[in-house]
Enzyme design. Structure first.
Site, PDB file in Angstrom:
ATOM      1  N   GLU A 174      48.857-108.583 -91.284  1.00 32.27           N
ATOM      2  CA  GLU A 174      47.702-108.999 -93.063  1.00 32.27           C
ATOM      3  C   GLU A 174      46.953-108.577 -93.017  1.00 32.27           C
ATOM      4  O   GLU A 174      46.015-108.171 -93.890  1.00 32.27           O
ATOM      5  CB  GLU A 174      47.283-110.159 -92.751  1.00 32.27           C
ATOM      6  CG  GLU A 174      48.614-111.049 -92.030  1.00 32.27           C
ATOM      7  CD  GLU A 174      48.947-112.822 -92.187  1.00 32.27           C
ATOM      8  OE1 GLU A 174      47.816-112.806 -93.477  1.00 32.27           O
ATOM      9  OE2 GLU A 174      49.469-113.165 -92.140  1.00 32.27           O
ATOM     10  N   SER A 181      42.172-103.637 -90.268  1.00 29.56           N
ATOM     11  CA  SER A 181      40.947-102.899 -90.813  1.00 29.56           C
ATOM     12  C   SER A 181      40.376-101.832 -92.018  1.00 29.56           C
ATOM     13  O   SER A 181      39.332-102.425 -92.617  1.00 29.56           O
ATOM     14  CB  SER A 181      39.587-102.998 -89.918  1.00 29.56           C
ATOM     15  OG  SER A 181      39.678-103.584 -89.087  1.00 29.56           O
TER      16      SER A 181
HETATM   17  C1  FAD Z   1      52.792-108.637 -84.254  1.00 34.57           C
HETATM   18  C2  FAD Z   1      51.946-107.956 -85.700  1.00 34.57           C
HETATM   19  C3  FAD Z   1      53.009-108.581 -86.694  1.00 34.57           C
HETATM   20  C4  FAD Z   1      53.091-109.190 -87.281  1.00 34.57           C
HETATM   21  N1  FAD Z   1      53.810-109.534 -88.917  1.00 34.57           N
HETATM   22  C5  FAD Z   1      54.482-108.986 -90.015  1.00 34.57           C
HETATM   23  C6  FAD Z   1      54.941-110.098 -90.393  1.00 34.57           C
HETATM   24  O1  FAD Z   1      54.766-111.088 -90.183  1.00 34.57           O
HETATM   25  N2  FAD Z   1      55.450-109.649 -92.032  1.00 34.57           N
HETATM   26  C7  FAD Z   1      54.744-108.549 -92.257  1.00 34.57           C
HETATM   27  O2  FAD Z   1      55.520-107.827 -93.335  1.00 34.57           O
HETATM   28  N3  FAD Z   1      54.739-107.715 -91.398  1.00 34.57           N
HETATM   29  C8  FAD Z   1      54.505-108.226 -90.315  1.00 34.57           C
HETATM   30  N4  FAD Z   1      53.168-107.106 -89.100  1.00 34.57           N
HETATM   31  C9  FAD Z   1      52.928-106.031 -89.392  1.00 34.57           C
HETATM   32  C10 FAD Z   1      51.872-105.104 -90.172  1.00 34.57           C
HETATM   33  O3  FAD Z   1      51.254-105.789 -91.112  1.00 34.57           O
HETATM   34  C11 FAD Z   1      51.303-103.788 -90.218  1.00 34.57           C
HETATM   35  O4  FAD Z   1      52.111-103.428 -88.589  1.00 34.57           O
HETATM   36  C12 FAD Z   1      50.019-103.271 -90.887  1.00 34.57           C
HETATM   37  O5  FAD Z   1      50.337-104.104 -91.913  1.00 34.57           O
HETATM   38  C13 FAD Z   1      49.983-102.150 -90.275  1.00 34.57           C
HETATM   39  O6  FAD Z   1      51.338-101.059 -91.128  1.00 34.57           O
HETATM   40  P1  FAD Z   1      51.580 -99.930 -89.942  1.00 34.57           P
HETATM   41  O7  FAD Z   1      52.053-100.600 -89.097  1.00 34.57           O
HETATM   42  O8  FAD Z   1      52.787 -98.991 -90.543  1.00 34.57           O
HETATM   43  O9  FAD Z   1      50.366 -98.971 -89.929  1.00 34.57           O
HETATM   44  P2  FAD Z   1      50.106 -98.047 -91.202  1.00 34.57           P
HETATM   45  O10 FAD Z   1      49.711 -98.526 -91.973  1.00 34.57           O
HETATM   46  O11 FAD Z   1      51.175 -96.624 -90.709  1.00 34.57           O
HETATM   47  O12 FAD Z   1      48.485 -97.519 -90.491  1.00 34.57           O
HETATM   48  C14 FAD Z   1      48.413 -96.839 -89.524  1.00 34.57           C
HETATM   49  C15 FAD Z   1      46.876 -96.505 -88.827  1.00 34.57           C
HETATM   50  O13 FAD Z   1      46.600 -94.910 -90.746  1.00 34.57           O
HETATM   51  C16 FAD Z   1      45.077 -96.447 -91.257  1.00 34.57           C
HETATM   52  N5  FAD Z   1      45.352 -96.125 -92.430  1.00 34.57           N
HETATM   53  C17 FAD Z   1      46.777 -96.153 -93.431  1.00 34.57           C
HETATM   54  N6  FAD Z   1      46.899 -96.115 -95.380  1.00 34.57           N
HETATM   55  C18 FAD Z   1      45.414 -95.999 -94.708  1.00 34.57           C
HETATM   56  C19 FAD Z   1      44.410 -95.641 -95.714  1.00 34.57           C
HETATM   57  N7  FAD Z   1      44.936 -95.496 -97.000  1.00 34.57           N
HETATM   58  N8  FAD Z   1      42.984 -95.181 -96.115  1.00 34.57           N
HETATM   59  C20 FAD Z   1      42.521 -95.369 -94.303  1.00 34.57           C
HETATM   60  N9  FAD Z   1      43.600 -95.516 -93.236  1.00 34.57           N
HETATM   61  C21 FAD Z   1      44.939 -95.472 -93.450  1.00 34.57           C
HETATM   62  C22 FAD Z   1      45.914 -97.845 -91.093  1.00 34.57           C
HETATM   63  O14 FAD Z   1      44.070 -98.440 -90.877  1.00 34.57           O
HETATM   64  C23 FAD Z   1      45.538 -97.735 -89.227  1.00 34.57           C
HETATM   65  O15 FAD Z   1      44.567 -97.750 -88.926  1.00 34.57           O
HETATM   66  C24 FAD Z   1      53.310-107.287 -88.325  1.00 34.57           C
HETATM   67  C25 FAD Z   1      52.645-106.230 -86.599  1.00 34.57           C
HETATM   68  C26 FAD Z   1      52.354-106.816 -85.720  1.00 34.57           C
HETATM   69  C27 FAD Z   1      52.206-105.624 -84.842  1.00 34.57           C
END
Ligand code: FAD
Length: 382
Positions: free
Chosen positions: A363, A366
């Protein structure tokens, strides 16, 4: 409309008793089996937990945000996987329909979501679009009276048991919010398949997997609100509320962890006395308690603002950032207070330590909360 005090207290007492008498004793079994027993699911339904935020006209309890967070403070006192089962129906799996659905969509889906007969999932994230959700690639192409969806959604909570997906898909190529629409897709629709359940670090029993749309044809009536271009904005509004809900959950978990840590510290003796008498242990308890108090106040304040109809994008992001990081620190101290026992899975703190790691990631991570807070603050003061 808010409940009267007596009704709210009855509800809070009932949830507290359910958590203490039924869920806490079932935590270990859930951690091992990864399955929530049917009788517990039935009791969750009877208590109205699936419909906390859905209006009474659709069979829900219609709680205000303040009431909802107070219920979730109680639900947080046990393994978060129990809350996760109902969590999508209370939040991200129903709120798109509550906020932007047509009358038909609301009366078709909300009663089943409120009762827990149907599980709703929210499908925004993709393999190449997480924090940068606006770059999602799933497409929905109009074809007569239908749309055809193609794409893959990743880490979708409750997908393995969902009957309904709120799917964000691109209806225009430009990289902007108005290019994204939301579709209500029934799980049995041809062209919808699920990936294998994800193996996660924690929260056994809270299920996630990929959802794949392969030439999935849905009727035009599946378009949320009957209008293209509202999907992304609706998703962001849904997440504003979801972030308060998750923050409330973390408040409840922090309280549980502090209680477990204090109980352990008063029983465990070293150097001839309970470790709770050592000031270095007391410092950890004090820091955790002070941070919990701050977190509880923040969440209640933001919830009340939301109930007054104010925009709480800033407050929700502040809560999500502070409270999810706070529960991580509290869990870490709880493990430390338990010493070696804190590293052993017989003790609940070991499990919670892993469980709470998720809250800083989903969601909106941080870092994304920091970006939202900075954006809103700069906008307010410049
Ligand atoms: C158990 C679980 C349940 C989930 N449930 C759902 C769900 O029901 N529906 C749904 O749609 N999604 C769901 N998610 C997905 C979740 O919302 C995403 O994993 C999350 O938003 C982060 O995206 P990502 O994993 O692609 O990480 P990335 O976006 O690739 O981020 C990797 C790192 O880079 C950092 N980062 C990225 N962009 C920036 C920036 N501009 N500036 C600084 N730092 C940055 C992030 O903070 C993180 O530390 C779920 C995830 C998990 C693990």
């Amino acid at each position: 409309m808010a409940l009267d005090t007596e009704t709210l207290n009855l509800l809070l007492d009932a949830v507290r008793r359910f958590v203490t008498d039924r869920l806490v004793p079932a935590e270990d079994a859930l951690a091992h089996s990864g399955e929530i027993p049917d009788d517990i699911v039935a009791e969750m339904r009877d208590l109205g937990l699936f419909g906390l935020s859905i209006a009474p006209e659709y069979g829900g309890l219609g709680l205000t945000m303040e009431e909802e967070v107070r219920v979730v403070f109680e639900l947080g006192q046990t393994s978060p996987a129990f809350r996760s089962l109902a969590g999508t129906n209370i939040g991200i799996g129903s709120q798109s329909i509550v906020l932007a659905g047509t009358d038909e969509q609301r009366s078709h889906y909300l009663p089943k979501l409120a009762s827990g007969e149907l599980i709703g999932s929210f499908a925004l994230t993709e393999p190449d679009a997480g924090s940068d959700a606006i770059s999602l690639r799933t497409t929905a192409v109009r074809d007569g009276d239908h749309y055809v969806l193609n794409g893959t959604k990743r880490f979708i909570t409750n997908a393995p048991i969902a009957g309904l997906f709120s799917v964000m898909a691109r209806t225009a190529p430009e990289r902007k919010a108005s290019s994204i629409s939301c579709f209500l897709v029934d799980a049995g629709t041809p062209g919808v398949t699920l990936g294998k359940p994800d193996k996660k670090m924690g929260q056994a029993g809270a299920l996630t997997c990929d959802v794949i749309f392969d030439n999935c044809r849905v009727p035009a009536s599946a378009l949320l609100g009957g209008e293209e271009g509202n999907g992304f904005r609706t998703a962001m509004r849904v997440l504003d509320k979801g972030r308060l809900h998750i923050s409330a959950l973390c408040v409840g978990i922090a309280e549980r962890l502090i209680r477990d840590a204090v109980q352990y510290a008063t029983q465990r003796k070293q150097f001839g006395q309970p470790i709770s008498e050592f000031q270095l242990i007391q410092a950890m308890i004090a820091d955790s308690q002070a941070e919990l108090y701050a977190a509880r106040c923040m969440v209640l304040d933001a919830a009340r603002k939301r109930d007054r109809g104010e925009n709480t994008t800033l407050e929700a992001a502040c809560c999500k950032l502070y409270v999810t990081e706070m529960v991580g620190r509290v869990a870490d101290r709880a493990v430390q207070i338990h010493g070696g026992a804190g590293y052993i899975s017989e003790y609940a703190v070991e499990r919670f330590y892993r469980d709470v790691r998720l809250f800083r990631i989903f969601e909106g991570t941080s870092q994304i909360q920091q970006l939202v807070i900075a954006r809103e603050t700069i906008k307010a003061y410049s």
